[in-house]
Design an enzyme around this catalytic site. Structure first.
Site, mmCIF file in Angstrom:
data_model
loop_
_atom_site.group_PDB
_atom_site.id
_atom_site.type_symbol
_atom_site.label_atom_id
_atom_site.label_comp_id
_atom_site.label_asym_id
_atom_site.label_seq_id
_atom_site.Cartn_x
_atom_site.Cartn_y
_atom_site.Cartn_z
ATOM 1 N N GLU A 136 0.917 -1.264 0.046
ATOM 2 C CA GLU A 136 0.120 -0.046 -0.186
ATOM 3 C C GLU A 136 0.846 0.964 0.044
ATOM 4 O OE1 GLU A 136 -2.164 3.080 0.638
ATOM 5 O OE2 GLU A 136 -2.027 2.232 2.661
ATOM 6 N N CYS B 237 -1.049 8.843 3.325
ATOM 7 C CA CYS B 237 -1.414 8.316 1.933
ATOM 8 C C CYS B 237 -2.719 8.935 1.335
ATOM 9 C CB CYS B 237 -1.124 7.115 1.772
ATOM 10 S SG CYS B 237 -2.132 6.070 2.556
HETATM 11 C C1 UN1 Z 1 -6.490 7.230 7.274
HETATM 12 O O1 UN1 Z 1 -6.490 8.043 6.250
HETATM 13 O O2 UN1 Z 1 -7.131 7.268 8.172
HETATM 14 O O3 UN1 Z 1 -0.260 5.598 5.349
HETATM 15 C C2 UN1 Z 1 -5.437 6.225 7.172
HETATM 16 C C3 UN1 Z 1 -1.393 6.143 5.088
HETATM 17 C C4 UN1 Z 1 -2.822 5.338 4.947
HETATM 18 C C5 UN1 Z 1 -3.655 5.224 5.873
HETATM 19 C C6 UN1 Z 1 -4.428 6.123 5.787
HETATM 20 N N1 UN1 Z 1 -2.187 3.933 4.696
HETATM 21 O O4 UN1 Z 1 -1.438 7.248 5.270
#
Ligand code: UN1
Length: 458
Positions: free
Chosen positions: A225, A259
């Site tokens: 991810e 992200c």
């Molecule tokens: C969120 O927006 O609550 O690393 C989670 C990150 C994502 C998770 C976002 N995998 O920002």
């Protein structure tokens, strides 16, 4: 190695040494032994154990929150709610242990039994970032454990102390060896990918791509991810005040270090009043010590991250952009960056194509919804997009044409529901989705089983 507080860089939070590849291999072996007994336990016992883990985390919620604020600079309210999310994730997967583990299929001959059944994969190697130091390790560890695997976690160096606390809490109620930590950086991570039975990674696109290649070489399941370049489209018929405050928080909250943060705001012609509301909402955000409860924007994680953010704004200026909010460096010790909006850029500009991971967003304009959707889709990332509108047709049109893994109407790009599948397309995600019941497909392998009556003839 050290982790330091981004708001007070002279404060060292953890000092640790990088785990060597030999130690990683021995740790994975030990986890493999523990995994066999864990998977053989009666399911209700595994469910009870995970529920106990949820209670341990709940009892330590304050300590986790304080450590998160100190180590990764996440503002108090967000950090506290992340810890609550972590508890809910453990409770949810404690329940998931008792879900059906396969399908009964129609008999091929009227006599035989045919079914499919899921089994644990073995040792899950988990490589996690510093920005959600509780929720991300837990949304990988909890399903891995629920479906009968052991876990070896390599947390980001900047979040080592909080990962160690989380690991201690789980180890208190789980069998020895089942959950282990291997602190360290790239060398440790690569050693884990070399020895684990499957790998789940969250982090940058460049590191993700190399883990995907390394895993493919070993023919193990890998899920990665990675980054985002998320767009929010604002149509003239939207509730503009609400859109402005949701977008400001989603672009700038936790200094844009998600992200899922909003990096492009695409304003459709006719919604010009929206721009003033957005600038006002961004200027109204409290940038301060993350320990204060009113703070929305704390520091970015390192000096290098601050320089990268200011460099990206400067490049935006050179590419013809106008800074309409923020843009000034902050005086003082911590790695603060003013929440910044840059308008007037082309969709191909650096700020509109790359992930900056800072409180910086580009504001673009589009003639109509068609053009806005084309701009939104015109990046190599594909994690989340959102559309603000009160027109049902526009909402439905957007839902079917935006190509990201998550599409939202009248809701911010950031913030995920732990019981729903999560993951992006393109450079944002590789492999199976995470979270919710989708996690079962990744953390298990399925066997197709047949029993025919003895003495049956073909
Ligand atoms: C969120 O927006 O609550 O690393 C989670 C990150 C994502 C998770 C976002 N995998 O920002």
């Amino acid at each position: 190695m050290q982790s330091v507080s981004p708001q007070r860089p002279s404060e060292v939070i953890a000092t640790f040494s990088e785990t060597s590849p030999e130690t990683v291999a021995a740790t994975v072996e030990a986890a493999r032994l523990a995994q066999r007994s864990w998977a053989a336990l009666p399911a209700p016992e595994r469910a009870r154990t995970l529920a106990r883990a949820a209670s341990e985390v709940e009892a330590a919620a304050r300590d986790l929150t304080e450590l998160g604020i100190a180590e990764v600079g996440k503002p108090r309210l967000e950090m506290a709610s992340e810890v609550q999310r972590g508890i809910a994730i453990l409770q949810y997967y404690a329940g998931a242990v008792l879900d059906p583990e396969g399908d009964a299929l129609p008999s091929p001959d009227g006599k035989s039994l045919l079914w499919s059944r899921r089994h644990a994969q073995g040792v899950a190697g988990l490589i996690t970032p510093w920005n959600f130091p509780v929720a991300i390790p837990l949304w990988k560890m909890a399903p891995a454990l629920a479906y009968g695997n052991a876990v070896v976690l390599k947390p980001a160096p900047a979040a080592t102390a909080i990962a160690q606390l989380l690991g201690d809490l789980l180890q208190r109620c789980l069998p020895p060896g089942l959950v282990q930590l291997v602190p360290g950086g790239a060398v440790t991570g690569a050693a884990l990918v070399e020895t684990a039975d499957l790998v789940s990674f969250t982090g940058s696109s460049s590191v993700g791509a190399s883990i995907v290649r390394q895993g493919a070489e070993r023919q193990i399941p890998v899920q990665a991810e990675m980054g985002g370049q998320n767009a929010s489209i604002v149509l003239p018929d939207a509730d503009l005040a609400s859109a402005a405050s949701l977008i400001a928080a989603s672009a700038m909250g936790y200094a844009g270090q998600k992200c899922t943060a909003t990096s492009r705001v695409i304003v459709v012609e006719g919604a010009s009043r929206f721009l003033e509301a957005l600038v006002e909402a961004v200027r109204g955000l409290r940038v301060s010590d993350p320990g204060e409860s009113l703070t929305t924007v704390g520091p970015v994680i390192t000096e290098a991250a601050r320089e990268r953010a200011l460099g990206a704004v400067e490049l935006g200026r050179q590419e013809g952009g106008r800074v309409i909010a923020g843009g000034q460096p902050f005086a003082g010790d911590g790695y603060f960056v003013e929440p910044t909006l840059v308008a007037g850029l082309e969709p191909s500009a650096h700020l509109c194509q790359e992930e900056v991971f800072a409180p910086v967003a580009a504001v673009l304009t589009a003639r109509d919804l068609d053009e806005a959707i084309e701009v939104a889709n015109g990046v190599r990332f594909g994690l989340v997009s959102s559309v603000y509108t009160s027109n049902l047709d526009a909402a439905m049109d957007s839902l079917s044409r935006l190509q990201t893994g998550l599409v939202r109407v009248n809701a911010p790009t950031s913030g995920v529901d732990f019981y729903a599948p999560f993951g992006g397309t393109g450079a944002s995600g590789y492999g199976m989705k995470e979270q919710g019941k989708a996690a079962a497909a990744f953390y298990t392998k399925s066997q197709t089983l047949t029993i025919a009556p003895s003495g049956s003839s073909s």
